[in-house]
Design a protein around this motif. Structure first.
Motif, PDB file in Angstrom:
ATOM      1  N   GLN A 124     -14.056  19.773 -27.490  1.00 61.71           N
ATOM      2  CA  GLN A 124     -14.109  21.418 -28.758  1.00 61.71           C
ATOM      3  C   GLN A 124     -14.869  21.398 -29.753  1.00 61.71           C
ATOM      4  OE1 GLN A 124     -15.508  23.323 -25.676  1.00 61.71           O
ATOM      5  NE2 GLN A 124     -14.975  22.526 -24.284  1.00 61.71           N
ATOM      6  N   VAL A 125     -14.523  20.504 -30.750  1.00 55.70           N
ATOM      7  CA  VAL A 125     -14.524  20.470 -31.781  1.00 55.70           C
ATOM      8  C   VAL A 125     -15.504  19.316 -32.757  1.00 55.70           C
ATOM      9  CG1 VAL A 125     -13.378  20.507 -34.015  1.00 55.70           C
ATOM     10  CG2 VAL A 125     -11.774  21.189 -32.638  1.00 55.70           C
ATOM     11  N   ASN A 126     -15.388  18.023 -31.914  1.00 56.08           N
ATOM     12  CA  ASN A 126     -16.084  17.563 -32.031  1.00 56.08           C
ATOM     13  C   ASN A 126     -17.096  17.074 -31.356  1.00 56.08           C
ATOM     14  OD1 ASN A 126     -16.702  17.284 -35.026  1.00 56.08           O
ATOM     15  ND2 ASN A 126     -13.570  16.500 -34.662  1.00 56.08           N
ATOM     16  N   PRO A 127     -17.359  16.998 -30.738  1.00 59.29           N
ATOM     17  CA  PRO A 127     -18.573  16.752 -29.193  1.00 59.29           C
ATOM     18  C   PRO A 127     -18.439  15.242 -29.345  1.00 59.29           C
ATOM     19  CG  PRO A 127     -19.192  18.377 -29.719  1.00 59.29           C
ATOM     20  CD  PRO A 127     -18.407  18.490 -30.917  1.00 59.29           C
ATOM     21  N   ASN A 128     -18.635  14.590 -28.031  1.00 59.73           N
ATOM     22  CA  ASN A 128     -19.072  13.071 -28.103  1.00 59.73           C
ATOM     23  C   ASN A 128     -20.556  13.334 -27.724  1.00 59.73           C
ATOM     24  OD1 ASN A 128     -19.241  13.493 -25.473  1.00 59.73           O
ATOM     25  ND2 ASN A 128     -17.714  12.700 -24.678  1.00 59.73           N
ATOM     26  N   VAL A 132     -22.719  16.256 -26.700  1.00 59.10           N
ATOM     27  CA  VAL A 132     -24.445  16.409 -28.224  1.00 59.10           C
ATOM     28  C   VAL A 132     -25.475  17.089 -26.891  1.00 59.10           C
ATOM     29  CG1 VAL A 132     -25.519  15.937 -30.192  1.00 59.10           C
ATOM     30  CG2 VAL A 132     -23.278  15.935 -29.972  1.00 59.10           C
ATOM     31  N   LYS A 133     -25.727  15.327 -26.196  1.00 58.78           N
ATOM     32  CA  LYS A 133     -26.745  15.815 -25.592  1.00 58.78           C
ATOM     33  C   LYS A 133     -26.778  17.135 -24.993  1.00 58.78           C
ATOM     34  CE  LYS A 133     -30.130  13.652 -22.311  1.00 58.78           C
ATOM     35  NZ  LYS A 133     -30.411  11.825 -22.105  1.00 58.78           N
ATOM     36  N   ARG A 134     -26.094  17.222 -24.518  1.00 56.48           N
ATOM     37  CA  ARG A 134     -25.807  18.276 -23.148  1.00 56.48           C
ATOM     38  C   ARG A 134     -25.580  19.288 -23.876  1.00 56.48           C
ATOM     39  NH1 ARG A 134     -20.555  21.013 -20.172  1.00 56.48           N
ATOM     40  NH2 ARG A 134     -20.577  22.579 -19.712  1.00 56.48           N
ATOM     41  N   PHE A 213     -21.235  24.200 -22.495  1.00 61.58           N
ATOM     42  CA  PHE A 213     -20.422  23.940 -23.081  1.00 61.58           C
ATOM     43  C   PHE A 213     -19.293  24.533 -23.714  1.00 61.58           C
ATOM     44  CE2 PHE A 213     -17.946  20.940 -26.348  1.00 61.58           C
ATOM     45  CZ  PHE A 213     -18.015  20.119 -25.834  1.00 61.58           C
ATOM     46  N   PHE A 214     -20.039  25.711 -25.462  1.00 66.00           N
ATOM     47  CA  PHE A 214     -18.926  26.371 -25.368  1.00 66.00           C
ATOM     48  C   PHE A 214     -19.111  27.688 -24.476  1.00 66.00           C
ATOM     49  CE2 PHE A 214     -21.170  24.040 -29.426  1.00 66.00           C
ATOM     50  CZ  PHE A 214     -19.773  23.414 -29.331  1.00 66.00           C
ATOM     51  N   ASN A 215     -19.773  28.207 -24.383  1.00 69.34           N
ATOM     52  CA  ASN A 215     -19.889  29.552 -23.711  1.00 69.34           C
ATOM     53  C   ASN A 215     -19.018  29.717 -22.361  1.00 69.34           C
ATOM     54  OD1 ASN A 215     -20.863  30.175 -25.983  1.00 69.34           O
ATOM     55  ND2 ASN A 215     -22.956  30.737 -25.277  1.00 69.34           N
TER      56      ASN A 215
END
Length: 287
Positions: A124-128, A132-134, A213-215
């Protein structure tokens, strides 16, 4: 019904007209101006467009702006000011039957605090790369929603809080996740229990729902003319795209989905595709 509600339809946006000189915008002593005119980065500027029989059009930074009828035949532009704007003079482009003109308004300064958050999930800090694509795909559809500009006028500009509860994070805060700085906080967070009903701050149409992903579980409501609410981290969504919800209508339940350290509601407000401080619209703005 409040005197600022207008039923005129505004169907097109105005582009910039750079050849015309700028005129200083006057500010009428009106209830809406006193309540909403907070012209700082991340704030709202209320610009007097003058009197006209028909609704004028307005744009700022190339994007259409919400215009309302305030008193008699007087019109006001309700302008979202980006967090990235530097203090100083800005220009709004207005167009009515008499032609186009540039109106200047002044943006003041505001300092936002910092917030440091610890997350157990390092992704959640450094996405793989897959994350990132998502995220990039999700950003496309969310930006499209923020840029919606339907012709209807909002049922109310002074909004209702979507939940009753204490604020856990204010708008504009510089956020550090596990010591790494990320984007400033684009809304208000309310610390309320899982399952708390989330109500629409004004009448509107649901234009986007999804699990991001974030929200997390998210609902976006279009209140009219680019006035948009985004409600995030839900445990449950109770509406579907295309639903017309009344002011106070339940759209979902509070949760902790997405990037969240516990149950809470994150609420964004957008004007002219600009995230602005929701506290302005609930009488809780702090200079």
């Amino acid at each position: 019904m409040p005197d600022f509600i207008v039923r005129s339809l505004i169907t097109t946006a105005l582009g910039f007209c750079l050849a015309l000189p700028a005129f200083a915008a006057t500010q009428p002593d009106s209830y809406i101006t006193r309540a909403l005119d907070k012209p700082v980065p991340g704030g709202v500027a209320v610009v007097d467009l003058g009197s006209a029989t028909d609704a004028p059009k307005a744009s700022y930074q190339g994007k259409p702006v919400l215009v309302i009828k305030e008193q008699g035949n007087r019109w006001l532009a309700i302008v979202g000011v980006p967090l990235t704007v530097k203090p100083g003079s800005q220009q709004l482009v207005a167009k009515d039957a008499s032609g186009s003109r540039n109106l200047a308004f002044v943006v003041g300064s505001k300092k936002y605090p910092e917030q440091r958050i610890t997350l157990k999930n390092q992704r959640q800090v450094n996405p793989n790369p897959d994350d990132v694509k998502r995220i990039e795909g999700e950003q496309v559809v969310q930006i499209q929603a923020y840029r919606s500009f339907s012709p209807g006028t909002p049922s109310n500009l002074l909004l209702d809080k979507p939940v009753d509860g204490p604020l856990s994070s204010k708008f504009g805060v510089r956020r550090f996740f596990n010591g790494e700085e990320r984007n400033p906080h684009a809304g208000l967070d309310f610390a309320v229990p899982t399952g708390t009903p989330i109500k629409s701050p004004a009448a509107g149409k649901v234009i986007l729902i999804g699990n991001y992903f974030f929200n997390g579980n998210t609902v976006v409501v279009d209140h009219g003319q680019g006035f948009i609410s985004m409600l995030c981290h839900m445990s449950r969504i109770d509406v579907k795209v295309g639903d017309v919800v009344p002011r106070g209508g339940v759209v979902g339940r509070v949760g902790s989905t997405g990037r969240a350290t516990g149950p809470h509601l994150h609420w964004n407000v957008s004007l002219n595709d600009t995230r602005v401080d929701p506290a302005i619209f609930i009488g809780a703005f702090q200079p």
